[in-house]
Design an enzyme around this catalytic site. Structure first.
Site, PDB file in Angstrom:
ATOM      1  N   HIS A 105      -2.585   7.106   7.595  1.00  0.00           N
ATOM      2  CA  HIS A 105      -1.684   8.808   6.620  1.00  0.00           C
ATOM      3  C   HIS A 105      -2.822   9.476   6.884  1.00  0.00           C
ATOM      4  CE1 HIS A 105       2.031   6.481   6.388  1.00  0.00           C
ATOM      5  NE2 HIS A 105       1.434   5.423   5.642  1.00  0.00           N
ATOM      6  N   CYS A 164       5.833  -0.344   7.207  1.00  0.00           N
ATOM      7  CA  CYS A 164       5.279   0.633   6.963  1.00  0.00           C
ATOM      8  C   CYS A 164       6.684   1.818   5.201  1.00  0.00           C
ATOM      9  CB  CYS A 164       5.006   1.945   7.378  1.00  0.00           C
ATOM     10  SG  CYS A 164       4.622   3.102   5.991  1.00  0.00           S
ATOM     11  N   LEU A 165       6.153   2.201   4.150  1.00  0.00           N
ATOM     12  CA  LEU A 165       7.793   2.451   3.349  1.00  0.00           C
ATOM     13  C   LEU A 165       8.361   3.240   4.099  1.00  0.00           C
ATOM     14  CD1 LEU A 165       6.298   1.863  -0.151  1.00  0.00           C
ATOM     15  CD2 LEU A 165       7.370  -0.040   1.324  1.00  0.00           C
ATOM     16  N   GLY A 214       0.400  -0.962   0.120  1.00  0.00           N
ATOM     17  CA  GLY A 214      -0.075   0.054  -0.410  1.00  0.00           C
ATOM     18  C   GLY A 214       0.829   1.292   0.158  1.00  0.00           C
ATOM     19  N   HIS A 272      -4.339   0.836   7.911  1.00  0.00           N
ATOM     20  CA  HIS A 272      -3.210   2.185   7.754  1.00  0.00           C
ATOM     21  C   HIS A 272      -2.882   2.979   7.119  1.00  0.00           C
ATOM     22  CE1 HIS A 272       1.634   1.229   7.939  1.00  0.00           C
ATOM     23  NE2 HIS A 272       1.979   2.479   6.294  1.00  0.00           N
ATOM     24  N   GLU A 273      -3.382   2.323   5.721  1.00  0.00           N
ATOM     25  CA  GLU A 273      -3.302   4.062   4.660  1.00  0.00           C
ATOM     26  C   GLU A 273      -3.970   5.209   5.269  1.00  0.00           C
ATOM     27  OE1 GLU A 273      -0.928   3.435   2.908  1.00  0.00           O
ATOM     28  OE2 GLU A 273      -0.836   1.240   3.259  1.00  0.00           O
ATOM     29  N   GLN A 296       2.946   9.915   1.723  1.00  0.00           N
ATOM     30  CA  GLN A 296       4.242   9.485   1.501  1.00  0.00           C
ATOM     31  C   GLN A 296       4.604   9.733   0.709  1.00  0.00           C
ATOM     32  OE1 GLN A 296       2.422   4.962   2.276  1.00  0.00           O
ATOM     33  NE2 GLN A 296       4.254   5.545   3.307  1.00  0.00           N
TER      34      GLN A 296
HETATM   35 NI    NI Z   1       2.984   3.391   5.977  1.00  0.00          NI
END
Ligand code: NI
Length: 166
Positions: free
Chosen positions: A137, A91-92, A46, A133-134, A51
């Protein structure tokens, strides 16, 4: 399409509340394509717009095994949650790390697709975790705020326990 730079923890753009998407411009279509490409290139499941430095309420997710079934969520709203799951999350924007997070095991989410048509999706397990999670953000929150115990380096964990997310 282009790979965009993924912002990492400490970048203030990750702490801001994103604005709704009101129209589908060429720039937004390009952003969606770039976000999907960037997610795949980074091997995440995701990626949310903040991000890549864009404060818009949108994210992309692909939890398929083949990694060829992306879902584009625009202006998402969590309308129901149920149950509980506890597992490692990553998480990226927090590269190389994972931590234990408890989240609902089921989610129902209303969102607009890439043509701004309203859709509804129900997810369990990894899909539910990824959506939540997304969605966090978009309100300036990272999973590390929810971690129980400490953050682990992924090298400390068995690979099957570490889910790299968005
Ligand atoms: Ni993330």
């Amino acid at each position: 399409m282009a790979i965009r730079k993924i912002r990492t923890q400490g970048d203030r753009v990750l702490e801001k509340v994103c604005k709704p998407v009101s129209e589908m411009s060429d720039r937004t279509i390009e952003l969606i394509e770039d976000m999907i490409e960037t997610m795949y290139e980074a091997e995440g499941v995701g990626l949310a717009a903040p991000q890549v430095g864009i404060l818009k309420r949108m994210f992309v997710i692909d939890v398929s095994e083949e990694g060829n079934d992306p879902i584009v969520f625009i202006n998402p709203e969590i309308v129901a949650t149920d149950g509980e799951q506890n597992g490692f999350e990553g998480c990226l924007s927090v590269p190389g790390k994972s931590g234990l997070v408890t989240r609902p095991n089921y989610v129902k989410c209303r969102y607009q697709d890439a043509s701004l048509t309203w859709q509804e999706i129900e997810g369990e397990g990894l899909l539910a975790r990824a959506i939540l999670h997304e969605n966090d953000h978009l309100d300036g929150h990272l999973y590390v705020e929810k971690v129980e115990g400490r953050l682990y380096d992924n090298s400390e964990l068995q690979q099957e326990d570490a889910e790299q997310e968005g």
